[in-house]
Enzyme design. Structure first.
Site, PDB file in Angstrom:
ATOM      1  N   LYS A  71     -69.263  91.671  71.615  1.00  0.00           N
ATOM      2  CA  LYS A  71     -69.090  92.980  72.356  1.00  0.00           C
ATOM      3  C   LYS A  71     -70.171  93.372  73.415  1.00  0.00           C
ATOM      4  O   LYS A  71     -70.024  93.612  74.518  1.00  0.00           O
ATOM      5  CB  LYS A  71     -69.385  94.002  70.938  1.00  0.00           C
ATOM      6  CG  LYS A  71     -69.489  95.562  71.633  1.00  0.00           C
ATOM      7  CD  LYS A  71     -69.588  96.546  70.772  1.00  0.00           C
ATOM      8  CE  LYS A  71     -69.736  97.970  71.330  1.00  0.00           C
ATOM      9  NZ  LYS A  71     -69.824  98.833  70.094  1.00  0.00           N
ATOM     10  N   TYR A 174     -75.483 106.909  63.042  1.00  0.00           N
ATOM     11  CA  TYR A 174     -74.662 105.641  62.765  1.00  0.00           C
ATOM     12  C   TYR A 174     -74.441 105.102  61.320  1.00  0.00           C
ATOM     13  O   TYR A 174     -73.626 104.979  60.783  1.00  0.00           O
ATOM     14  CB  TYR A 174     -75.274 104.598  63.690  1.00  0.00           C
ATOM     15  CG  TYR A 174     -74.476 103.093  63.577  1.00  0.00           C
ATOM     16  CD1 TYR A 174     -73.285 102.987  64.338  1.00  0.00           C
ATOM     17  CD2 TYR A 174     -75.099 102.281  62.682  1.00  0.00           C
ATOM     18  CE1 TYR A 174     -72.610 101.757  64.306  1.00  0.00           C
ATOM     19  CE2 TYR A 174     -74.449 100.880  62.563  1.00  0.00           C
ATOM     20  CZ  TYR A 174     -73.360 100.763  63.412  1.00  0.00           C
ATOM     21  OH  TYR A 174     -72.680  99.451  63.544  1.00  0.00           O
TER      22      TYR A 174
END
Length: 181
Positions: A71, A174
Site C-alpha cells: 500500500k 482506527y
C-alpha cells in the site's frame, strides 16, 4: 461496507486460533497468528515467502522480516516473536512438500499464494461459526494487534508509528478505542 473492528476479547482471539488448530488447518492458523503478531496488512502477509522468514543456511527463523508494503511502498522491518516463529515452524513441519516460495500457498496454480478473497472467506466463516461479534475481517487482525498492544500499555506513540498515523486521535479511532477502554 462497514468499518472493520479489532477483536477485543483475548478469549475470542484464542478461540479463533484454536478453531483452526482443532480442524488441522495449520496454514490458516499460521496466517491468523502471524497477522495478530506482526500487524501486517493481509496482502503483505500472504505474499511472504519462506526465504523472508527462514534462513535455510542456518536453519533458523529470522529475528526480523523485511517487507516492502504494497500500500505505502515503504520498507518495514517487522520482528518475529516466539508465537509467530512457533506457528511458522508448525506450518513448515506440516508441509509434505516444502515449496521454498510461498508460505501461504494456494492449491490453485503454481507458485501462487492464497488470495485476499480466500483469506477473507476463511476468517469470515470461522468468526461466524464461533459467534464472534462485530465486523471482523482480514483487516481486523491488523487492528487487533494495535488494540491488544494498547491494552498491554505499549506507548501510544509507538503504536502510531507502527501504523504511520499522524495523530493519537486517528489511532484511537482506527483501533475502535472508546472511553471504556
Amino acid at each position: 461496507m462497514g468499518t472493520t473492528q479489532p477483536i477485543k476479547s483475548k478469549d475470542d482471539i484464542q478461540r479463533l486460533k484454536d478453531y483452526f488448530l482443532q480442524r488441522g488447518e495449520i496454514r490458516n492458523y499460521t496466517m491468523i497468528t502471524l497477522a495478530l503478531n506482526t500487524s501486517l496488512r493481509i496482502g503483505d502477509l500472504l505474499g511472504l515467502r519462506w526465504k523472508d522468514v527462514y534462513n535455510f543456511d542456518t536453519q533458523k527463523y529470522k529475528m526480523h522480516i523485511v517487507v516492502r508494503e504494497q500500500k505505502t511502498h515503504k520498507q518495514n522491518l517487522i520482528p518475529l516473536n516466539i508465537e509467530a516463529k512457533g506457528s511458522l515452524d508448525l506450518l513448515m513441519r506440516s508441509l509434505e512438500d516444502l515449496d521454498p516460495d510461498m508460505c501461504f500457498k494456494s492449491r490453485i496454480g503454481e507458485n501462487q499464494h492464497i488470495g485476499r478473497t480466500r483469506a477473507f472467506n476463511i476468517i469470515k466463516n470461522a468468526v461466524k461459526e464461533l459467534h464472534i461479534e462485530g465486523s471482523i475481517s482480514c483487516h481486523s487482525l491488523r487492528k487487533t494487534f494495535g488494540y491488544q498492544a494498547w491494552k498491554m500499555g505499549v506507548p501510544p506513540a509507538l503504536i502510531m508509528s507502527i501504523y504511520n498515523h499522524s495523530s493519537l486521535e486517528i489511532t484511537k479511532r482506527y483501533l475502535s478505542i472508546d472511553q471504556d477502554d
